[in-house]
Design an enzyme around this catalytic site. Structure first.
Site, mmCIF file in Angstrom:
data_model
loop_
_atom_site.group_PDB
_atom_site.id
_atom_site.type_symbol
_atom_site.label_atom_id
_atom_site.label_comp_id
_atom_site.label_asym_id
_atom_site.label_seq_id
_atom_site.Cartn_x
_atom_site.Cartn_y
_atom_site.Cartn_z
ATOM 1 N N SER A 144 0.832 -1.210 0.000
ATOM 2 C CA SER A 144 0.000 0.000 0.000
ATOM 3 C C SER A 144 0.858 1.248 0.000
ATOM 4 C CB SER A 144 -0.870 0.010 1.257
ATOM 5 O OG SER A 144 -1.549 1.247 1.379
ATOM 6 N N TYR A 157 -2.474 -0.840 10.955
ATOM 7 C CA TYR A 157 -2.507 -1.272 9.554
ATOM 8 C C TYR A 157 -1.229 -0.903 8.798
ATOM 9 C CZ TYR A 157 -4.186 -1.111 4.632
ATOM 10 O OH TYR A 157 -4.348 -1.261 3.268
ATOM 11 N N LYS A 161 1.573 -3.045 6.236
ATOM 12 C CA LYS A 161 1.811 -2.798 4.806
ATOM 13 C C LYS A 161 3.284 -2.505 4.548
ATOM 14 C CE LYS A 161 -1.850 -4.096 3.522
ATOM 15 N NZ LYS A 161 -2.128 -5.006 2.398
#
Ligand code: NAD
Ligand code: RM4
Length: 254
Positions: A144, A157, A161
């Site tokens: 990401s 999160y 990533k």
């Protein structure tokens, strides 16, 4: 020109969103496809039906990527059905948006397990099979833009990533001698289920759109081309690379 003719492509979390677009994109390029999915059977079966309508073979295998056994089972089922694994697209992921100071322990642990442990074991299972086959392969991980920049409600999160991005760098080194290439795509903000609630905030959505030089948020299909390219022999000398697919969002400071 079809870029994945005769290849077997595995995609995790492929009943919706980017994974689904990647699975269908691979089939449009001549691949047979095995998809992993975690939840309801309906969307997974509809993805399989769409791939078969393109004249390719497809199977859906249910399993939670957070469980290392799921990766072994997924690869085994794909080999049993198609005889080999040429490409693994590690895509499954979650992003339960939440503030930092009162983040529940279970949300952190689940996000790490699905996004990072899940990717690790899927990539490892695919690589073990590719090494056994002896003719190389390609691994594409869906990382990401959030591997490079932070998010107030994404403290659990963004490290996953960044971890997936790092995993592709290290596995590129570990697997280069086996002719296995490992790369990541770094999507910007793509309209899918994962951020539906977050982007229901109109002000936030408009901010994200304005930040994007190409003037719109992404669609899952925007990732299909870059993933197919990295999976294919067109990218034969590309390994350890990370490809931003974000409409220019990352570079837009002012
Ligand atoms: P999505 O919610 O449509 O897709 C995620 C898929 O993963 C779903 O099909 C879901 O069922 C599956 N999944 C979730 N937990 C799973 C588990 N434990 N085991 C197996 N499958 C599981 O959203 P998406 O945007 O298509 O997300 C796909 C990937 O793209 C994710 O890794 C996400 O982090 C990444 N990504 C998305 C964006 C974005 O803006 N949408 C941006 C950058 C990266
Ligand atoms: C991405 C990026 C997007 C967000 C999704 C959930 O990595 O941060 O902005 O909407 O995750």
């Amino acid at each position: 020109m079809k870029l994945l003719e005769g290849k077997t492509v595995l995609v995790t979390g492929a009943s919706t969103g980017i994974g689904r677009a990647a699975a269908i994109g691979a089939a449009q390029h001549g691949a047979d496809v095995a998809i992993n999915y975690a939840h309801s059977d309906g969307p997974a079966q509809s993805c399989v039906t769409e791939i078969k309508a393109l004249g390719q073979r497809a199977i859906a295998v249910k399993g939670d990527v957070a469980d290392p056994q799921t990766a072994q089972d997924f690869v085994a089922k794909a080999v049993e059905t198609f005889g080999k694994v040429d490409v693994m697209v590690s895509n499954a992921g979650i992003c339960p948006f939440h503030a930092f100071l009162d983040m529940p322990v279970e949300v952190v642990e689940r996000t790490f397990k699905v996004n990072l442990h899940g990717a690790y074991f899927m990539v490892q299972a695919a690589a073990q099979q590719m090494v056994k086959q002896g003719h190389g392969g390609s691994i594409v991980a869906v990382s990401s833009i959030s591997a490079l920049v932070g998010g107030e409600y994404q403290t659990h999160y963004t490290p996953t990533k960044a971890g997936v991005h790092s995993l592709m760098q290290s596995t590129a080194i570990a697997l280069g001698k086996h002719g296995i290439r490992c790369n990541s795509v770094l999507p910007g903000t793509i309209l899918t289920e994962i951020n539906k609630d977050d982007l229901a905030d109109q002000e936030k959505r408009e901010y994200m759109e304005k930040r994007t030089p190409l003037g719109r948020l992404g669609a899952p299909e925007d990732l299909a081309g870059p993933i197919v390219f990295l999976a294919s022999d067109m990218a034969a000398y590309v390994t350890g690379a990370a490809l931003l697919v974000d409409g220019g969002m990352y570079v837009n400071l002012q």
